[in-house]
Design a protein around this motif. Sequence first.
Motif, PDB file in Angstrom:
ATOM      1  N   ALA A 239      68.876  77.615  67.540  1.00  0.00           N
ATOM      2  CA  ALA A 239      67.676  78.327  68.000  1.00  0.00           C
ATOM      3  C   ALA A 239      66.750  78.612  66.829  1.00  0.00           C
ATOM      4  O   ALA A 239      65.536  78.424  66.924  1.00  0.00           O
ATOM      5  N   ALA A 240      67.316  79.053  65.714  1.00  0.00           N
ATOM      6  CA  ALA A 240      66.488  79.426  64.565  1.00  0.00           C
ATOM      7  C   ALA A 240      65.789  78.205  63.976  1.00  0.00           C
ATOM      8  O   ALA A 240      64.569  78.231  63.725  1.00  0.00           O
ATOM      9  N   ALA A 242      65.249  75.202  65.325  1.00  0.00           N
ATOM     10  CA  ALA A 242      64.309  74.563  66.255  1.00  0.00           C
ATOM     11  C   ALA A 242      63.051  75.408  66.425  1.00  0.00           C
ATOM     12  O   ALA A 242      61.935  74.875  66.520  1.00  0.00           O
ATOM     13  N   ALA A 243      63.223  76.729  66.449  1.00  0.00           N
ATOM     14  CA  ALA A 243      62.053  77.603  66.597  1.00  0.00           C
ATOM     15  C   ALA A 243      61.167  77.524  65.355  1.00  0.00           C
ATOM     16  O   ALA A 243      59.935  77.519  65.453  1.00  0.00           O
ATOM     17  N   ALA A 244      61.785  77.449  64.182  1.00  0.00           N
ATOM     18  CA  ALA A 244      60.987  77.335  62.954  1.00  0.00           C
ATOM     19  C   ALA A 244      60.204  76.024  62.954  1.00  0.00           C
ATOM     20  O   ALA A 244      59.029  75.980  62.564  1.00  0.00           O
ATOM     21  N   ARG A 246      59.228  74.406  65.573  1.00  0.00           N
ATOM     22  CA  ARG A 246      58.172  74.536  66.582  1.00  0.00           C
ATOM     23  C   ARG A 246      56.996  75.349  66.034  1.00  0.00           C
ATOM     24  O   ARG A 246      55.828  75.004  66.232  1.00  0.00           O
ATOM     25  N   THR A 247      57.310  76.425  65.335  1.00  0.00           N
ATOM     26  CA  THR A 247      56.244  77.246  64.750  1.00  0.00           C
ATOM     27  C   THR A 247      55.461  76.434  63.719  1.00  0.00           C
ATOM     28  O   THR A 247      54.229  76.475  63.679  1.00  0.00           O
ATOM     29  N   ASP A 250      53.215  73.995  65.493  1.00  0.00           N
ATOM     30  CA  ASP A 250      52.056  74.605  66.147  1.00  0.00           C
ATOM     31  C   ASP A 250      51.061  75.209  65.163  1.00  0.00           C
ATOM     32  O   ASP A 250      49.861  75.214  65.408  1.00  0.00           O
ATOM     33  N   ALA A 261      59.103  82.243  59.504  1.00  0.00           N
ATOM     34  CA  ALA A 261      60.067  81.604  60.403  1.00  0.00           C
ATOM     35  C   ALA A 261      61.026  80.699  59.633  1.00  0.00           C
ATOM     36  O   ALA A 261      62.239  80.707  59.874  1.00  0.00           O
ATOM     37  N   ALA A 265      64.961  81.232  59.276  1.00  0.00           N
ATOM     38  CA  ALA A 265      65.822  80.176  59.820  1.00  0.00           C
ATOM     39  C   ALA A 265      66.823  79.687  58.771  1.00  0.00           C
ATOM     40  O   ALA A 265      68.013  79.511  59.068  1.00  0.00           O
ATOM     41  N   THR A 336      57.368  89.306  65.726  1.00  0.00           N
ATOM     42  CA  THR A 336      56.781  88.577  66.858  1.00  0.00           C
ATOM     43  C   THR A 336      55.728  87.571  66.404  1.00  0.00           C
ATOM     44  O   THR A 336      55.281  86.757  67.204  1.00  0.00           O
ATOM     45  N   THR A 338      52.748  88.233  65.732  1.00  0.00           N
ATOM     46  CA  THR A 338      51.449  88.606  66.318  1.00  0.00           C
ATOM     47  C   THR A 338      51.010  89.944  65.745  1.00  0.00           C
ATOM     48  O   THR A 338      51.473  90.989  66.188  1.00  0.00           O
TER      49      THR A 338
ATOM     50  N   VAL B  12      71.839  76.196  73.660  1.00  0.00           N
ATOM     51  CA  VAL B  12      70.626  77.005  73.732  1.00  0.00           C
ATOM     52  C   VAL B  12      69.472  76.095  74.164  1.00  0.00           C
ATOM     53  O   VAL B  12      69.388  74.951  73.726  1.00  0.00           O
ATOM     54  N   PRO B  15      63.100  75.670  72.153  1.00  0.00           N
ATOM     55  CA  PRO B  15      62.309  76.854  71.794  1.00  0.00           C
ATOM     56  C   PRO B  15      61.055  76.990  72.637  1.00  0.00           C
ATOM     57  O   PRO B  15      60.530  76.007  73.152  1.00  0.00           O
ATOM     58  N   GLU B  17      57.178  78.717  72.715  1.00  0.00           N
ATOM     59  CA  GLU B  17      56.065  79.451  72.097  1.00  0.00           C
ATOM     60  C   GLU B  17      55.320  80.113  73.240  1.00  0.00           C
ATOM     61  O   GLU B  17      55.002  79.464  74.240  1.00  0.00           O
ATOM     62  N   ARG B  30      50.332  97.328  73.211  1.00  0.00           N
ATOM     63  CA  ARG B  30      50.408  98.049  71.937  1.00  0.00           C
ATOM     64  C   ARG B  30      49.372  99.181  71.876  1.00  0.00           C
ATOM     65  O   ARG B  30      49.663 100.264  71.370  1.00  0.00           O
ATOM     66  N   TRP B 301      65.032  88.075  64.198  1.00  0.00           N
ATOM     67  CA  TRP B 301      64.054  87.034  64.553  1.00  0.00           C
ATOM     68  C   TRP B 301      64.745  85.917  65.337  1.00  0.00           C
ATOM     69  O   TRP B 301      64.234  85.423  66.345  1.00  0.00           O
ATOM     70  N   THR B 302      65.941  85.531  64.865  1.00  0.00           N
ATOM     71  CA  THR B 302      66.687  84.463  65.534  1.00  0.00           C
ATOM     72  C   THR B 302      67.072  84.860  66.957  1.00  0.00           C
ATOM     73  O   THR B 302      66.901  84.072  67.902  1.00  0.00           O
ATOM     74  N   ARG B 304      65.677  86.975  68.907  1.00  0.00           N
ATOM     75  CA  ARG B 304      64.496  86.997  69.774  1.00  0.00           C
ATOM     76  C   ARG B 304      64.123  85.585  70.195  1.00  0.00           C
ATOM     77  O   ARG B 304      63.800  85.336  71.361  1.00  0.00           O
ATOM     78  N   ARG B 305      64.179  84.643  69.277  1.00  0.00           N
ATOM     79  CA  ARG B 305      63.831  83.267  69.634  1.00  0.00           C
ATOM     80  C   ARG B 305      64.853  82.670  70.607  1.00  0.00           C
ATOM     81  O   ARG B 305      64.507  81.890  71.489  1.00  0.00           O
ATOM     82  N   MET B 306      66.129  83.027  70.431  1.00  0.00           N
ATOM     83  CA  MET B 306      67.154  82.576  71.392  1.00  0.00           C
ATOM     84  C   MET B 306      66.885  83.150  72.768  1.00  0.00           C
ATOM     85  O   MET B 306      66.944  82.456  73.783  1.00  0.00           O
TER      86      MET B 306
END
Lengths: 339, 393
Positions: A239-240, A242-244, A246-247, A250, A261, A265, A336, A338, B12, B15, B17, B30, B301-302, B304-306
């Motif tokens: 997850a870490a 793949a998410a990195a 993806r970030t 993008d 990220a 990761a 997040t 953001t 999993v 990912p 976005e 917020r 962070w991990t 949350r992404r999972m």
Amino acid sequence: MSSTELRELAESVFADAYDRDAVGFDTGLWKTCEQTGLARLTLPEAAGGSEGTLSDAAALLEAAGAHAARVPLAETDLLGGWLAHAAGLPVPDGALVAVAGDLDMASDGTVSGTLTRVPWGRAVSAVVVLTGDRVVVLAPSALTVHEGANVAEEPRDTLVASGATPLAAGDAPAGAADELALRAALGRSLLLAGAARGALARSIGYAGERVQFGRPIGKFQAVQQQLAEAGSEVAAASAASAAAARTAADRGFADDATAFAVAAAKSRCGASATSVARIAHQVHGAIGFTREHDLRLVTTRLWAWRDEDGNDSHWNGVVGTRALDAGPDGLWPLITGTP
Amino acid sequence: MSDTLTALPALVPDPVELPGHLADLRAQVREFLADERAAGSWTPGADVWLSGWDEEFSKRLGARGWLGMTIPTEYGGHGRTALDRYVVTEELLAAGAPVAAHWVADRQIGPSLMRFGTEEQRRKFLPGIARGEVYFGIGMSEPDSGSDLASVRTRADRVDGGWEMTGTKVWTSGAHHAHAFFALVRTAPKDDSNRHAGLSQLLVELDRPGITVRPIPLLTGAHHFNEVVFDHVFIPDEMVFGEIGSGWAQVTGELAFERSGPERFLSTFPLLASLVGELGRAAGTDAGTRREIGALVSRLWTLRRMSLAVAGALESGAAPELAAALVKDLGTRYENEIVDASRLLVEIAPDPGAEPGFARLLADAVQHAPGFTLRGGTNEVLRGIVARGMGLR
């Protein structure tokens, strides 16, 4: 090509090349990677690439890690090819690597200096070096190669340049040092996630076959609980990383969110590597600790790769600094991505 | 070798976005939370989805359209996606806002009513859930049935026009305030060859005659848990939930949904934020401390992404049960890691009587920590599910 097709292609190419007894650069596999466009997956067409995304690269590298593929895919596509192209230089054919190093540049354009632990140094057709604000491309034939290895028996060579004439040289793109470090860490994270999956898959297979006390050891809750923990660690690494990817795909590497990220990761994948390798060996018992068994092909990679391109501690320092700088009210926006 | 690799299922999903329009929603939440805190409406806490019961706050959320978000508008909801709801929920939890009153109704009952509920049940409950005015509890565990949920003994016998329910449910959070709860009951005698047969779910309004709600104080003395005793309680046929005999499948389907949300790793986030504040005040935080914070934040962070990846898969119609169980196992252990690190990185003793701040959050977190790895299925049970999902057993 869809991401599923790419994943299937990568898995099948690496599975076909799998050879538990071989070491060193896999020439045949590399040729296949070049023929199928996997070798330069994310590079632009002008640089001989397939114009894939970093998410495509994520699928490829994860599979390479799972199958312990002996080819410098991250080094060629994410690092060497990228740096040469970004510096406006022609991208050499063949396998590549990029490193940051301190080279002395003479007025006649020749360079001197030592580059340590260069991945696949002896096997690549060119080494792309980021030195100061310049990028130089060197052929290993112009360098003295002192062979070395990591604990996975992958080449990590010391290359010495003494008045070597570069194949090409140019100005480094803005932010090259940071981006090179992030690309290397991202590639390594994806490989780690794959190797972790490989170690888990082998362990589950073994636990289903190995009979003790009259039943497969995978029937014992104590073993199941350990393997479930390994499963959670593999999932976290996947997850870490793949998410990195993806970030990065993008937002690009210059974005703060990508830097965060990738750092998170690599840290997480390093921690997973430690747990998964420990559990895999415990489940395999003594046989996994021998040369006879191929578990070592993935566990030694977990041990090697967790410490390459910045170990957990290095990237934890980066993440921790960002978190403390963000403060109590900025921590959640940092996580997040953001503000 | 490739055989063992292909035998292992994906652990999993890909990912996710978040779509760009959710940045606006996040900013609105917020801003709302900043206003709430400025007004001093509540104090940020740890484990707020168990302990932060504040009906007025729930109603304010309802008025903003942030409850029942995925419920269709024809039932008073807002017809938005699960990812929209995810953004709102994680912001509320990260802020330590008091979300307990509406928690079960919003997370679980709304979606379950949309899956299994009758038209009449939906019309009866969903609008109030979306307004933040109708609260629910969960009636699964019993004095002799915890991890072994299929052994429940509360039974409902067929009577004219409905069912007569007798038995005892325990650990029911908020039953002393809630309007109704979902009970898993036995509607046919136990069959040892199929333990999961003969179970059904009933929607029980808690003001029915024959129901007694008694507090089971937590170790702190706080009243969140209850024992709910049913003595020949009449439940009309209209309040049967889903199919008689399908209770097990319905309940385990619900569990998969409730396992992977942000509440499975954010219960102690307000403590982590406070820890970062405490450390920031100490000049020259050392490299070791920075790394420890970095490790905690990387893990968060991990997770949350999972969790987002699972939410994305659920949204697209998949049922990633294995990944959901993995999120919960890792996430609830992580909630404890924050507690452990906090007490070792800062020399401030937990103090339940302190002013709002680090010492009090630490006290709350320390005293609530045992629950994290128990609720919604113990981690040991989850690991059994994971082992089976990976091809063991």
